[in-house]
Design an enzyme around this catalytic site. Structure first.
Site: not given
Length: 252
Positions: A148, A162, A166
């Site tokens: 991650s 993004y 994650k």
């Protein structure tokens, strides 16, 4: 006491560069047979040659894991040719950050496809084989390590999608950990900070933005993250490392 990985098979996605490449080299060094997966066949072949020069056994597979059919085919080929699957390292990733109004939806879709869907597809295909491997494993355990980011813990402007991918990886890892821990399949997540990879070169302007934020920071190397991967998967069965956050010493 850390254990060797002889007589086990590891699958590493995103192995053509960065953390995935470093992780593949490190696992081969620990004795695992390594299946390396990415889209860039030339880079996979170069990595495979390096692993073989060092005495390792490797199976390079060029594939696009954002296709569920290709993800299933990758796992099927690995288990057919190598006989088992003990370790999965989901390292494939993409970062295309920028102002939300100007950013095209296609970039957001690509991040979701690679960072999340690809990870989900490979994990789903691998799980039955990981569970099966526990019974015949010399170590009586199997591992999934998801890469991650600190962006999976802290949100930031112009990083929304993004961040979303994650955060999702971190959450899914913990949910899977709870679901499969009694079946001796360990799920772990690694959340690196600033690391010297190609991630910031995936979109024009990101490298400059990165330099303005972290120009004075001595970045971590992919090998540093690979050492964390090795730490997780070489621990004896009784030890499960659930989460590791890594930042450069200079990063606030």
């Amino acid at each position: 006491m850390f254990e060797r990985l002889e007589n086990t098979v590891a699958l590493v996605t995103g192995a053509s560069s960065g953390i995935g490449r470093a992780a593949a080299l490190r696992l081969a060094q620990s004795g695992a047979v390594v299946a390396i997966v990415a889209r860039r066949a030339d880079r996979l072949e170069a990595l495979a040659a390096e692993i073989r020069r060092n005495g390792g056994i490797v199976l390079p597979i060029a594939a696009d894991i954002t296709s569920s059919d290709e993800a299933i085919a990758v796992v099927t080929r690995i288990t057919s040719e190598l006989g088992r699957l003990d370790t999965l390292i989901n390292a494939a990733g993409l970062m295309l950050n920028g102002p939300s109004i100007e950013s095209p939806l296609s970039e957001w879709d690509r991040m979701i496809d690679i960072n999340l869907r690809g990870l989900i597809y490979v994990t789903k295909a691998a799980l039955p084989h990981l569970i099966d491997a526990v019974a015949s494993s010399p170590r009586n355990v199997a591992d999934v390590v998801n890469i991650s980011s600190v962006a999976g813990r802290f949100a930031a402007p112009q990083v929304a999608i993004y961040n979303a991918t994650k955060f999702a990886v971190t959450a899914a890892t913990e949910a899977w950990r709870q679901e499969f821990t009694r079946r001796s399949v360990r799920f772990s997540v690694i959340e690196p900070g600033a690391t010297a990879t190609e991630l910031f070169d995936q979109k024009a302007g990101q490298r400059e933005g990165f330099a303005s934020m972290f120009g004075e920071v001595e970045q971590m190397h992919p090998q540093d993250i690979a050492e964390a991967v090795a730490f997780i998967v070489t621990n004896p069965r009784r030890v499960a490392i659930n989460e590791i956050v890594l930042r450069p010493t200079d990063q606030a």
